[in-house]
Design a protein around this motif. Structure first.
Motif, mmCIF file in Angstrom:
data_model
loop_
_atom_site.group_PDB
_atom_site.id
_atom_site.type_symbol
_atom_site.label_atom_id
_atom_site.label_comp_id
_atom_site.label_asym_id
_atom_site.label_seq_id
_atom_site.Cartn_x
_atom_site.Cartn_y
_atom_site.Cartn_z
ATOM 1 N N ARG A 227 -22.072 10.199 -31.140
ATOM 2 C CA ARG A 227 -22.645 9.303 -30.138
ATOM 3 C C ARG A 227 -24.144 9.526 -29.970
ATOM 4 N NH1 ARG A 227 -21.204 9.757 -23.857
ATOM 5 N NH2 ARG A 227 -22.679 11.463 -24.121
ATOM 6 N N TYR B 273 -24.846 0.723 -20.110
ATOM 7 C CA TYR B 273 -25.123 -0.709 -20.194
ATOM 8 C C TYR B 273 -26.619 -0.986 -20.097
ATOM 9 C CZ TYR B 273 -20.150 -1.716 -20.067
ATOM 10 O OH TYR B 273 -18.820 -1.785 -20.391
ATOM 11 N N ARG C 70 -25.083 -2.930 -28.891
ATOM 12 C CA ARG C 70 -23.882 -3.156 -28.100
ATOM 13 C C ARG C 70 -23.431 -1.861 -27.439
ATOM 14 N NH1 ARG C 70 -19.628 -4.002 -30.682
ATOM 15 N NH2 ARG C 70 -18.507 -5.289 -29.196
ATOM 16 N N GLU D 270 -20.452 -0.965 -26.581
ATOM 17 C CA GLU D 270 -19.235 -0.429 -27.201
ATOM 18 C C GLU D 270 -19.574 0.403 -28.431
ATOM 19 O OE1 GLU D 270 -14.819 -1.982 -28.685
ATOM 20 O OE2 GLU D 270 -16.487 -3.400 -28.535
ATOM 21 N N TRP D 271 -20.535 -0.087 -29.223
ATOM 22 C CA TRP D 271 -20.918 0.664 -30.418
ATOM 23 C C TRP D 271 -21.601 1.970 -30.023
ATOM 24 C CZ3 TRP D 271 -25.561 2.379 -32.522
ATOM 25 C CH2 TRP D 271 -25.475 2.901 -33.820
ATOM 26 N N ALA E 49 -21.111 3.690 -27.367
ATOM 27 C CA ALA E 49 -20.160 4.599 -26.732
ATOM 28 C C ALA E 49 -19.178 5.212 -27.728
ATOM 29 C CB ALA E 49 -19.402 3.875 -25.632
ATOM 30 N N ILE E 50 -18.547 4.362 -28.551
ATOM 31 C CA ILE E 50 -17.468 4.860 -29.426
ATOM 32 C C ILE E 50 -17.644 4.507 -30.895
ATOM 33 C CG2 ILE E 50 -15.782 4.926 -27.553
ATOM 34 C CD1 ILE E 50 -14.713 2.253 -28.483
ATOM 35 N N GLU F 200 -17.534 1.559 -32.387
ATOM 36 C CA GLU F 200 -16.696 0.474 -32.901
ATOM 37 C C GLU F 200 -17.406 -0.863 -32.807
ATOM 38 O OE1 GLU F 200 -12.915 0.406 -31.020
ATOM 39 O OE2 GLU F 200 -12.270 2.334 -31.840
#
Length: 213
Positions: A3, A49, A58, A60-61, A63-64, A66
Motif C-alpha cells: 500500500r 478519499y 482511485r 480502492e486501488w 487501499a487494496i 484492486e
C-alpha cells in the motif's frame, strides 16, 4: 505492490509536494511521510478519499490494489489539487497566535476543501451577522464560508479578519488605509467604520468565499 508503494506512486505521478498532500488531507507533513514509508499502518477513510481526489488515483486501488489505478475516461484531464482546511470558531480565530503547528490532529472535526493553495496556515470561518452584506457590488452574507490565509499580504482594499483590542472574537471587514491610518470598513453602510489602531491585529486575509446550500 504494498500500500505504501501505491501511495508513493500516486503522489509522485500527481507532481504534488508533501505539504500540498498534507493540506489536501488535513494532516501534518509527518503523516504523509509515514504513509509513503509504510511506517503508518492505518489510514482513515476520509484521508484516503482526500488523497485519492488530490492525486487522481482511485481510493480502492490505493487501499487494496484492486481495479484500475485511475478513473477511466476518454477525455484527458489535468487533476486539480484540492486543499483541506479546518473550520474554526470566531473565538478561536480571535485567539490566533503563530505556532509551528497551530492545528494539531483532532483540533477540528469539520473541514472544507478549496482549490486555493495557501501561503501560510489557513482556516474557514462561517460568517456571522450582516455587516458585510452590501446592497451593491461585493456582498458576503451571513452563513457564507470564508477562507482566511494567515500569511497573505494584508493591503488596503482587501477583506480581512482582524481582532480589535477590546474584543475576544475576530471581526470580518474591509481593510482601508487613509492618511497613514488603517480602518476596518463594513460593506453594509448601516454599520460604522472602526479604527484599526494600537492593539488591533490582522489575523489573515480572506481569499475565498462560498455559499453552503
Amino acid at each position: 505492490m504494498e500500500r505504501h508503494e501505491r501511495i508513493a506512486k500516486a503522489i509522485a505521478v500527481s507532481g504534488l509536494k508533501k505539504g500540498e498532500i498534507a493540506a489536501a488531507c488535513g494532516v501534518a507533513n509527518s503523516a504523509v511521510t509515514q504513509w509513503i514509508s509504510g511506517e503508518s499502518k492505518s489510514l482513515r477513510p476520509e484521508n484516503l478519499y482526500a488523497l485519492a481526489k488530490a492525486t487522481g488515483f482511485r481510493a480502492e486501488w490505493l487501499a487494496i490494489g484492486e481495479g484500475p489505478e485511475t478513473q477511466e475516461s476518454n477525455v484527458a484531464t489535468v487533476p486539480q489539487p484540492n486543499f483541506r482546511y479546518p473550520v474554526i470558531s470566531w473565538v478561536a480565530a480571535g485567539a490566533w497566535a503563530e505556532a509551528v503547528e497551530p492545528f494539531p490532529p483532532g483540533f477540528s472535526d469539520r473541514y472544507e476543501v478549496s482549490d486555493y493553495d495557501s501561503k501560510g496556515v489557513a482556516f474557514w470561518l462561517e460568517v456571522k451577522g450582516d455587516s458585510m452584506t452590501s446592497p451593491v457590488g461585493t456582498s458576503i452574507t451571513e452563513g457564507m464560508m470564508i477562507l482566511v490565509d494567515t500569511e497573505a499580504e494584508a493591503i488596503s482594499g482587501k477583506l480581512v479578519v482582524a481582532k480589535l483590542a477590546d474584543s475576544n472574537e475576530a471581526t470580518f471587514k474591509k481593510l482601508v488605509e487613509d492618511g497613514g491610518r488603517r480602518f476596518l470598513k463594513p460593506l453594509n453602510p448601516a454599520y460604522p467604520v472602526e479604527v484599526c489602531a494600537e492593539g488591533c491585529r490582522i489575523v489573515g486575509v480572506v481569499v475565498r468565499a462560498m455559499m453552503k446550500l
